[in-house]
Scaffold this active site. Structure first.
Site, PDB file in Angstrom:
ATOM      1  N   LYS A 168      13.590   4.289  -5.882  1.00 54.37           N
ATOM      2  CA  LYS A 168      14.693   3.334  -5.973  1.00 54.37           C
ATOM      3  C   LYS A 168      15.251   3.353  -7.389  1.00 54.37           C
ATOM      4  O   LYS A 168      14.508   3.186  -8.350  1.00 54.37           O
ATOM      5  CB  LYS A 168      14.122   1.941  -5.663  1.00 54.37           C
ATOM      6  N   ASP A 211       7.659   4.435  -0.674  1.00 54.46           N
ATOM      7  CA  ASP A 211       7.423   4.127  -2.088  1.00 54.46           C
ATOM      8  C   ASP A 211       6.205   4.898  -2.571  1.00 54.46           C
ATOM      9  O   ASP A 211       5.500   5.529  -1.770  1.00 54.46           O
ATOM     10  CB  ASP A 211       7.235   2.614  -2.311  1.00 54.46           C
ATOM     11  N   GLY A 243      -3.900 -28.178  23.123  1.00 47.47           N
ATOM     12  CA  GLY A 243      -3.437 -26.940  22.479  1.00 47.47           C
ATOM     13  C   GLY A 243      -4.541 -26.126  21.831  1.00 47.47           C
ATOM     14  O   GLY A 243      -4.317 -24.990  21.410  1.00 47.47           O
TER      15      GLY A 243
HETATM   16  C1  R5P Z   1       4.088  -2.587   1.251  1.00 49.18           C
HETATM   17  O1  R5P Z   1       3.366  -2.470   0.287  1.00 49.18           O
HETATM   18  C2  R5P Z   1       3.731  -2.033   2.589  1.00 49.18           C
HETATM   19  O2  R5P Z   1       3.082  -0.818   2.495  1.00 49.18           O
HETATM   20  C3  R5P Z   1       4.970  -1.883   3.436  1.00 49.18           C
HETATM   21  O3  R5P Z   1       5.818  -0.928   2.826  1.00 49.18           O
HETATM   22  C4  R5P Z   1       5.686  -3.173   3.559  1.00 49.18           C
HETATM   23  O4  R5P Z   1       4.809  -4.177   3.980  1.00 49.18           O
HETATM   24  C5  R5P Z   1       6.845  -3.057   4.525  1.00 49.18           C
HETATM   25  O5  R5P Z   1       7.513  -4.268   4.519  1.00 49.18           O
HETATM   26  P1  R5P Z   1       8.960  -4.418   5.131  1.00 49.18           P
HETATM   27  O6  R5P Z   1       8.952  -3.764   6.498  1.00 49.18           O
HETATM   28  O7  R5P Z   1       9.142  -5.902   5.201  1.00 49.18           O
HETATM   29  O8  R5P Z   1       9.940  -3.745   4.214  1.00 49.18           O
END
Ligand code: R5P
Length: 282
Positions: A181, A158, A35
């Site tokens: 949020k 965000d 492997g």
């Molecule tokens: C977070 O800080 C990143 O920028 C992305 O928003 C995050 O990794 C997205 O994660 P998921 O698709 O699991 O919500």
């Protein structure tokens, strides 16, 4: 100078070689019966561009083997996606700084490194060689400009993604906002754009990574509830773990585009031109 790639970055590697008018090295990958990974490159040159995303443990080991196989040449490492970069600090006692561990192990044998939308710029400091981070925000913007959308609203999922979203929106001079949020109760959260009403708008949520798609799926459902005409998603690194792609489609996301830093069916945007341009300027 030649370009050599790991198995999971073959398509991007060839595109980078083509953009730079360089030869791609014919490299074969296999496994020993137990492997363990094995590879053998074709003839190398005095200078090599090594292209390899770290998407999982095997791709990390393969990249380490490839760097070792290129020991006779002067190497530039292109790391389109750096897995483990999100663990960039100790969130709890006893944890590793995984980003640092990966950066340290990838540094020997390499003269410089180019990353693409690394999760946090501060991770670059963990490499023991000069490291540059480039952004595909303009490429995502060009992709969105070619979509049949009139006056799209670009949304960051965000606050952390707002600078990236603003750079994407700048391409078309589109409206841009970030999702916020608000906790209504222990179980209930409400996700809305901070200032701009999404009602009647075609919305494109942009992010560096789509991993589980959890944030985006919830946001899409809520944006539709607020009257959005359509919700689309575009990201640099399409990890799409645990069925994220189907999860997003099920949540009504009309289109999902990612770049080829992680090669897959949703890789509709190429990082090659941007990487080639960075290589031309280093
Ligand atoms: C977070 O800080 C990143 O920028 C992305 O928003 C995050 O990794 C997205 O994660 P998921 O698709 O699991 O919500």
């Amino acid at each position: 100078m030649k370009v050599v790639t790991t198995e999971k970055s073959q398509v991007l590697g060839v595109k980078i070689a083509r953009a730079l008018d360089l030869e791609i090295v014919d490299t074969r990958f296999s496994r020993f019966p137990d492997g363990e990974l094995y590879l053998r490159t074709g003839d190398l040159d005095g200078e090599t561009i090594i292209v390899g995303s770290v998407t999982d443990t095997d791709s990390l080991v393969q990249l380490l083997l490839l760097i070792d196989a290129c020991e006779q040449s002067k190497n530039t490492l292109v790391l389109p996606y750096m897995g483990y970069a999100r663990q960039d600090k100790k969130f709890h006692q006893g944890e590793p700084i995984s980003a640092r561990a990966i950066a340290r192990v990838l540094s020997p044998g390499v003269g410089q490194i180019i990353c693409v939308n690394i999760h946090e710029e501060s991770v670059l400091d963990h490499f023991q060689i000069p490291a540059l981070n480039i952004s595909l925000a303009p490429s995502l913007g060009e992709y969105i400009a070619a979509m049949p959308l009139s006056d799209p609203l670009i949304l960051a999922p965000d606050a952390g993604a707002s600078v990236f979203a603003a750079a994407v929106a700048q391409v078309g001079g589109w409206d841009c906002d970030e999702l916020q949020k608000t906790r209504i109760s222990g179980e209930e959260v409400r996700i809305t754009p901070k200032t701009i009403d999404a009602a009647g708008r075609e919305v494109v949520i942009v992010d560096d990574i789509i991993s589980t798609g959890g944030t985006l799926a919830t946001a899409a459902s809520m944006l539709y509830a607020q009257g959005a005409a359509g919700v689309h998603a575009a990201c640099v690194h399409g990890v799409f773990t645990g069925g994220a792609y189907t999860r997003l489609r099920h949540a009504g996301v009309k289109s999902i585009a990612a770049s080829d830093t992680i090669e897959g069916g949703a890789s509709l945007i190429s990082a090659a031109a941007c990487i080639a341009s960075a290589l031309n300027h280093t």
